[in-house]
Design a protein around this motif. Structure first.
Motif, PDB file in Angstrom:
ATOM      1  N   ALA A  59       0.020   1.983 -11.116  1.00  0.00           N
ATOM      2  CA  ALA A  59       0.191   1.868  -9.672  1.00  0.00           C
ATOM      3  C   ALA A  59       0.072   3.223  -8.984  1.00  0.00           C
ATOM      4  O   ALA A  59       0.203   4.282  -9.602  1.00  0.00           O
ATOM      5  N   GLY A  60      -0.168   3.165  -7.687  1.00  0.00           N
ATOM      6  CA  GLY A  60      -0.212   4.360  -6.861  1.00  0.00           C
ATOM      7  C   GLY A  60       0.192   3.983  -5.449  1.00  0.00           C
ATOM      8  O   GLY A  60       0.428   2.804  -5.149  1.00  0.00           O
ATOM      9  N   PRO A  61       0.295   4.935  -4.549  1.00  0.00           N
ATOM     10  CA  PRO A  61       0.664   4.623  -3.166  1.00  0.00           C
ATOM     11  C   PRO A  61      -0.237   3.544  -2.570  1.00  0.00           C
ATOM     12  O   PRO A  61      -1.466   3.659  -2.587  1.00  0.00           O
ATOM     13  N   GLY A  62       0.377   2.478  -2.082  1.00  0.00           N
ATOM     14  CA  GLY A  62      -0.386   1.384  -1.478  1.00  0.00           C
ATOM     15  C   GLY A  62      -1.132   0.516  -2.457  1.00  0.00           C
ATOM     16  O   GLY A  62      -1.952  -0.306  -2.045  1.00  0.00           O
ATOM     17  N   GLY A  80       4.452  -4.158   9.082  1.00  0.00           N
ATOM     18  CA  GLY A  80       4.756  -2.870   9.691  1.00  0.00           C
ATOM     19  C   GLY A  80       4.110  -1.707   8.980  1.00  0.00           C
ATOM     20  O   GLY A  80       3.945  -0.624   9.559  1.00  0.00           O
ATOM     21  N   ALA A  81       3.740  -1.907   7.714  1.00  0.00           N
ATOM     22  CA  ALA A  81       3.085  -0.857   6.930  1.00  0.00           C
ATOM     23  C   ALA A  81       1.565  -0.930   7.014  1.00  0.00           C
ATOM     24  O   ALA A  81       0.866  -0.209   6.291  1.00  0.00           O
ATOM     25  N   GLY A  82       1.040  -1.832   7.854  1.00  0.00           N
ATOM     26  CA  GLY A  82      -0.401  -1.913   8.047  1.00  0.00           C
ATOM     27  C   GLY A  82      -1.100  -3.010   7.279  1.00  0.00           C
ATOM     28  O   GLY A  82      -2.329  -3.136   7.358  1.00  0.00           O
ATOM     29  N   VAL A  83      -0.351  -3.829   6.531  1.00  0.00           N
ATOM     30  CA  VAL A  83      -0.966  -4.947   5.805  1.00  0.00           C
ATOM     31  C   VAL A  83      -1.408  -6.015   6.805  1.00  0.00           C
ATOM     32  O   VAL A  83      -0.686  -6.333   7.753  1.00  0.00           O
ATOM     33  N   GLU A  84      -2.582  -6.602   6.584  1.00  0.00           N
ATOM     34  CA  GLU A  84      -3.156  -7.570   7.513  1.00  0.00           C
ATOM     35  C   GLU A  84      -3.149  -8.995   6.986  1.00  0.00           C
ATOM     36  O   GLU A  84      -3.321  -9.945   7.751  1.00  0.00           O
ATOM     37  N   THR A  85      -2.965  -9.153   5.670  1.00  0.00           N
ATOM     38  CA  THR A  85      -2.977 -10.489   5.071  1.00  0.00           C
ATOM     39  C   THR A  85      -1.815 -10.636   4.106  1.00  0.00           C
ATOM     40  O   THR A  85      -1.636  -9.799   3.214  1.00  0.00           O
ATOM     41  N   PHE A  86      -1.027 -11.686   4.293  1.00  0.00           N
ATOM     42  CA  PHE A  86       0.013 -12.053   3.333  1.00  0.00           C
ATOM     43  C   PHE A  86      -0.535 -13.242   2.564  1.00  0.00           C
ATOM     44  O   PHE A  86      -0.692 -14.335   3.102  1.00  0.00           O
TER      45      PHE A  86
END
Length: 363
Positions: free
Chosen positions: A245-248, A305-311
Motif C-alpha cells: 500500500a501507499g498514500p491513496g 471529503g478526501a476527494g473520492v468520487e465513487t463509493f
C-alpha cells in the motif's frame, strides 16, 4: 489432461513470462501506471492485488504473469493467469479445471480487465490463445468495459453480476433527507454513548487493524448465522496487500471506537478516485443505534471529503445499497469457454447463453 505449450515471445522486444512474484518487483510501479491509464480500471487488477493473491497461494500453483514492455521500461500489457480446479459457482457441487485470471478466485475480486495498450492487443490475443490451448477458461467477474476480443476464441458471456455504485463528492448529499436526519440523530446517540469514529488510511493500516476488522466481521456473521471467506485463513493475504500500500492506494478502514476498543468497522480499498467497500462488521449491542448504517454513512462522507468520487459497493444487490444510499446498478460479466465435460455441464447449469442483467430500482 490437455497439455499446453508455452507460447513463443512476440516478434517485438520487451516480453517475458514471470513465474515467481519476486521477479515482478522491478515492474510494479510501471504496472500501476499502466492500470491507472486504462478506462474502468480497479484495484483488483493492480500488482498490489494480483501479486498479493499469488503470494498467498500454494507455491505449487500453476501461475504466471506475462508482461510486455516498451521504451524506458514502460509496461504496455499484463496478462496474469493461473490454472485452477474449483467450483464455478457455490451452487455447483463439482469442480472444473480451467485457466482464469490470477487474483480472481476465492477473494471475490470484481471488475476484471486485461490491461493492455492498443498496439499490444494482437500480442495479448495471440498469447492467450496459445497459452490456454484447448483448455477451459473461466473469467468470473469481468468489468463491462473489458475487451472481449482479447479472450480466447469460443469464450462466451454467460451471466452478469450486480455491482452497485454511488457517485459522491465533498458537496453531494448522501441518501434521502429522512436518512440524513436519522443519521444525525443516531450519531448524537452514539456520541452520547462514548462512540467516536477514526479513519485509518492505507499508509497507517496495521496487522492489528486487520485483526480488529476480522473480529468484528466474525461477530456480525455469528449473529446472522452466516460465514464468509473473510477470516483468519485469509489474514496473510490482506497483510500482503498492506505491505504494497501507499498514500491513496490500498486497504483502508473506518473504525467506530469506544474507550479505545473498536465496536464497528468498514474495510475496503482505495484506488484512484474510488473506494471499494469490501467488508466490515459491528457489535450487535449497538444495533438499536443503527451502527452498521452509520458506519457506512460516515465512511462515504469521509472518503468523499478526501476527494473520492465513487463509493463502490462491489457485488451483491442487497436492498440497503439502494434504499438507504441511492446506489445505481452496474454489472460485471462472467465469461466461459468450456472444453471438458465438467466445464460443459457447469456452463449449461449457469446458462450458456448471455443473460441480460437484472435491473433494480434505485429508490
Amino acid at each position: 489432461m490437455t497439455r499446453t505449450a508455452t507460447p513463443r515471445a512476440p516478434a517485438t522486444a520487451g516480453f517475458d513470462v514471470h513465474r515467481t512474484p519476486s521477479s515482478l518487483a522491478p515492474l510494479e510501479d510501471a504496472w500501476r501506471e499502466l492500470v491507472r491509464g486504462v478506462p474502468g480500471s480497479s484495484y483488483f487488477i493492480t500488482p498490489d492485488w494480483v501479486l498479493g493473491s499469488w503470494q498467498a497461494m500454494d507455491p505449487a500453483a500453476s501461475a504466471e504473469v506475462a508482461v510486455w514492455t516498451g521504451p524506458g521500461g514502460r509496461v504496455e500489457a499484463v496478462v496474469p493467469l493461473v490454472r485452477v480446479r474449483e467450483r464455478l459457482h457455490r451452487r455447483l457441487p463439482f469442480p472444473v479445471t480451467c485457466w482464469t485470471l490470477l487474483g480472481a478466485g476465492a477473494d471475490a475480486a470484481d471488475h476484471g480487465l486485461l490491461p493492455a495498450l492498443p498496439h499490444r492487443r494482437d500480442d495479448v490475443r495471440a498469447f492467450l490463445k496459445a497459452r490456454v490451448g484447448q483448455g477451459s477458461c473461466w473469467f468470473p467477474a469481468m468489468d463491462p468495459q473489458a475487451d472481449p476480443g482479447l479472450l480466447p476464441p469460443g469464450t462466451r458471456r454467460i451471466t452478469t453480476m450486480t455491482c452497485p455504485r454511488l457517485t459522491i463528492g465533498p458537496d453531494s448529499a448522501v441518501g434521502s433527507r429522512s436518512l440524513r436526519q436519522l443519521m444525525a440523530r443516531r450519531r448524537r446517540q452514539l456520541a452520547a454513548a462514548g462512540v467516536s469514529f477514526r479513519w485509518v488510511p492505507p499508509q497507517e493500516m496495521t496487522a492489528e487493524v486487520t485483526d480488529t476488522v476480522m473480529r468484528l466481521h466474525r461477530a456480525r456473521q455469528d449473529v446472522k448465522g452466516t460465514t464468509t471467506a473473510f477470516g483468519p485463513g485469509r489474514r496473510g493475504f490482506h497483510l500482503w496487500l498492506q505491505a504494497r500500500a501507499g498514500p491513496g492506494r490500498g486497504p483502508a478502514a473506518l473504525l467506530a471506537e469506544r474507550d479505545g476498543i473498536a465496536v464497528g468497522a468498514v474495510y475496503g480499498f482505495l484506488w484512484q478516485n474510488t473506494f471499494a467497500y469490501y467488508n466490515g462488521g459491528w457489535d450487535a449491542a449497538y444495533a438499536r443505534m443503527s451502527l452498521g448504517t452509520v458506519l457506512l454513512y460516515e465512511a462515504i462522507a469521509t472518503v468523499a471529503g478526501a476527494g473520492v468520487e465513487t463509493f463502490d459497493f462491489l457485488r451483491g444487490d442487497e436492498t440497503y445499497k439502494y434504499r438507504s444510499f441511492g446506489a445505481q446498478d452496474r454489472h460485471d460479466e462472467s465469461w466461459l469457454r468450456p472444453r471438458s465435460p465438467a466445464a460443459l455441464l457447469a456452463g449449461a447449469a449457469l446458462g450458456l447463453h448471455a443473460l441480460g442483467p437484472r435491473r433494480r430500482r434505485s429508490g
